[in-house]
Design an enzyme around this catalytic site. Structure first.
Site, PDB file in Angstrom:
ATOM      1  N   ARG A  27      30.831  18.245  22.887  1.00  0.00           N
ATOM      2  CA  ARG A  27      32.115  18.948  22.817  1.00  0.00           C
ATOM      3  C   ARG A  27      32.834  18.510  21.548  1.00  0.00           C
ATOM      4  NH1 ARG A  27      35.818  19.053  28.009  1.00  0.00           N
ATOM      5  NH2 ARG A  27      36.253  16.926  27.381  1.00  0.00           N
TER       6      ARG A  27
ATOM      7  N   THR B  48      38.458  20.942  19.266  1.00  0.00           N
ATOM      8  CA  THR B  48      38.522  22.279  19.884  1.00  0.00           C
ATOM      9  C   THR B  48      38.025  22.292  21.327  1.00  0.00           C
ATOM     10  OG1 THR B  48      36.275  22.839  19.213  1.00  0.00           O
ATOM     11  CG2 THR B  48      38.030  23.331  17.630  1.00  0.00           C
TER      12      THR B  48
ATOM     13  N   ASP C 202      34.542   9.534  31.062  1.00  0.00           N
ATOM     14  CA  ASP C 202      33.480  10.114  30.229  1.00  0.00           C
ATOM     15  C   ASP C 202      32.124   9.733  30.806  1.00  0.00           C
ATOM     16  OD1 ASP C 202      31.449  10.318  28.127  1.00  0.00           O
ATOM     17  OD2 ASP C 202      33.128  10.846  26.839  1.00  0.00           O
TER      18      ASP C 202
ATOM     19  N   ASP D 123      29.523   8.049  28.364  1.00  0.00           N
ATOM     20  CA  ASP D 123      29.857   6.655  28.048  1.00  0.00           C
ATOM     21  C   ASP D 123      29.607   5.746  29.237  1.00  0.00           C
ATOM     22  OD1 ASP D 123      30.566   7.069  25.425  1.00  0.00           O
ATOM     23  OD2 ASP D 123      32.674   7.417  25.872  1.00  0.00           O
TER      24      ASP D 123
HETATM   25  C1  PRP Z   1      30.450  16.072  28.596  1.00  0.00           C
HETATM   26  C2  PRP Z   1      29.698  16.452  29.843  1.00  0.00           C
HETATM   27  C3  PRP Z   1      29.442  17.914  29.626  1.00  0.00           C
HETATM   28  C4  PRP Z   1      30.687  18.350  28.906  1.00  0.00           C
HETATM   29  C5  PRP Z   1      31.572  19.027  29.910  1.00  0.00           C
HETATM   30  O1  PRP Z   1      29.600  15.884  27.540  1.00  0.00           O
HETATM   31  O2  PRP Z   1      28.546  15.704  30.051  1.00  0.00           O
HETATM   32  O3  PRP Z   1      28.294  18.187  28.851  1.00  0.00           O
HETATM   33  O4  PRP Z   1      31.317  17.174  28.398  1.00  0.00           O
HETATM   34  O5  PRP Z   1      32.664  19.560  29.284  1.00  0.00           O
HETATM   35  P1  PRP Z   1      32.963  21.123  29.199  1.00  0.00           P
HETATM   36  O6  PRP Z   1      32.714  21.682  30.555  1.00  0.00           O
HETATM   37  O7  PRP Z   1      34.404  21.163  28.784  1.00  0.00           O
HETATM   38  O8  PRP Z   1      32.057  21.709  28.146  1.00  0.00           O
HETATM   39  P2  PRP Z   1      30.109  15.371  26.111  1.00  0.00           P
HETATM   40  O9  PRP Z   1      30.442  16.505  25.225  1.00  0.00           O
HETATM   41  O10 PRP Z   1      31.176  14.336  26.309  1.00  0.00           O
HETATM   42  O11 PRP Z   1      28.803  14.748  25.466  1.00  0.00           O
HETATM   43  P3  PRP Z   1      27.888  13.525  25.947  1.00  0.00           P
HETATM   44  O12 PRP Z   1      27.077  14.004  27.115  1.00  0.00           O
HETATM   45  O13 PRP Z   1      27.036  13.277  24.753  1.00  0.00           O
HETATM   46  O14 PRP Z   1      28.758  12.354  26.292  1.00  0.00           O
HETATM   47  N1  URA Z   2      33.264  15.256  29.961  1.00  0.00           N
HETATM   48  C1  URA Z   2      33.278  14.110  30.654  1.00  0.00           C
HETATM   49  O1  URA Z   2      32.393  13.250  30.487  1.00  0.00           O
HETATM   50  N2  URA Z   2      34.274  13.915  31.529  1.00  0.00           N
HETATM   51  C2  URA Z   2      35.247  14.814  31.738  1.00  0.00           C
HETATM   52  O2  URA Z   2      36.129  14.578  32.565  1.00  0.00           O
HETATM   53  C3  URA Z   2      35.215  16.001  30.997  1.00  0.00           C
HETATM   54  C4  URA Z   2      34.209  16.198  30.108  1.00  0.00           C
END
Ligand code: PRP
Ligand code: URA
Length: 209
Positions: free
Chosen positions: A104, A108, A200, A203
């Site tokens: 993400r 944005t 998160d 993380d």
């Molecule tokens: C998180 C999560 C989803 C996304 C959800 O990933 O694992 O993929 O955010 O958010 P959305 O519904 O608003 O798109 P992130 O982008 O934090 O990446 P990561 O898995 O690498 O931590």
């Molecule tokens: N991605 C995450 O990991 N946690 C949230 O709450 C939203 C997006």
């Protein structure tokens, strides 16, 4: 409109509560994610096709049912989705695993693709897209579209925690995709994080913060 399945099973509720707790360690968080996924997989795979095989029990010869050949593909959305793969693959060892890399954009909140590799016979399989969090729905909508663009038709989405906003966005974009969530939470906050959520997920799974 696609169906939304919410799991109210006591074991799933208990484990999700432990995942939400900010004091839960990375090791425990990882194990809980796998356990919850495994419990949910029981329901997500309810309609998998079966075929008859001949076997011999200690008593007699008989025919009995096994899950049909090319039945399942698991596609984690990188990177947090990786935390759910083993929970399914331990139950369905013949499942093939594809990967979709999305992150993400912090400004944005829109998904940006950086990787996509699916099983060659993905079109013949039930594809289970896994990601612990369904927040705005942007990542899930984009991932499902990539998978559809490669010819897949039977797609399910599996999340541990979802916000109502994200569920609505996925249902509108992909009304044919059934959604399975362990918990449907209250809302998104100003940073598009799920409230109360678990923070998160990436993380917490990988100990990167
Ligand atoms: C998180 C999560 C989803 C996304 C959800 O990933 O694992 O993929 O955010 O958010 P959305 O519904 O608003 O798109 P992130 O982008 O934090 O990446 P990561 O898995 O690498 O931590
Ligand atoms: N991605 C995450 O990991 N946690 C949230 O709450 C939203 C997006």
């Amino acid at each position: 409109m696609s169906s939304l399945h919410i799991f109210n099973h006591p074991l799933i509720c208990h484990k999700i509560t432990m995942m939400r707790d900010k004091n839960t360690t990375t090791k425990d968080f990882r194990e809980l994610a796998e356990e919850v996924t495994m419990l949910m997989a029981y329901e997500v795979t309810r309609n998998l096709p079966l075929r008859e095989v001949e076997i011999e029990t200690p008593i007699c010869k008989t025919t009995s049912k096994v899950v049909a050949g090319r039945s399942v593909g698991v596609v984690p959305i990188l990177r947090a989705g990786l935390g759910m793969v083993d929970g399914i693959v331990r139950l369905i060892p013949n499942a093939k695993v594809g990967h979709i890399g999305l992150y993400r954009d912090p400004e944005t909140h829109m998904p940006v693709e950086y990787y996509c590799k699916l099983p060659v016979d993905a079109q013949e399989r039930t594809i289970i897209v896994v990601d612990p969090m369904l927040a705005t729905g942007g990542s899930a909508v984009a991932a499902i579209q990539f998978i559809k663009d490669r010819g897949c038709k039977d797609i399910k989405l599996m999340n541990l925690i979802a916000a109502p906003e994200g569920v609505k966005v996925v249902q509108e974009a992909h009304p044919d995709v059934e959604i399975y969530v362990a918990s449907l939470d209250e809302k998104l906050n100003d940073h598009a994080y799920i409230v109360p959520g678990l923070g998160d997920a990436g993380d917490r799974l990988f100990g990167t913060k």
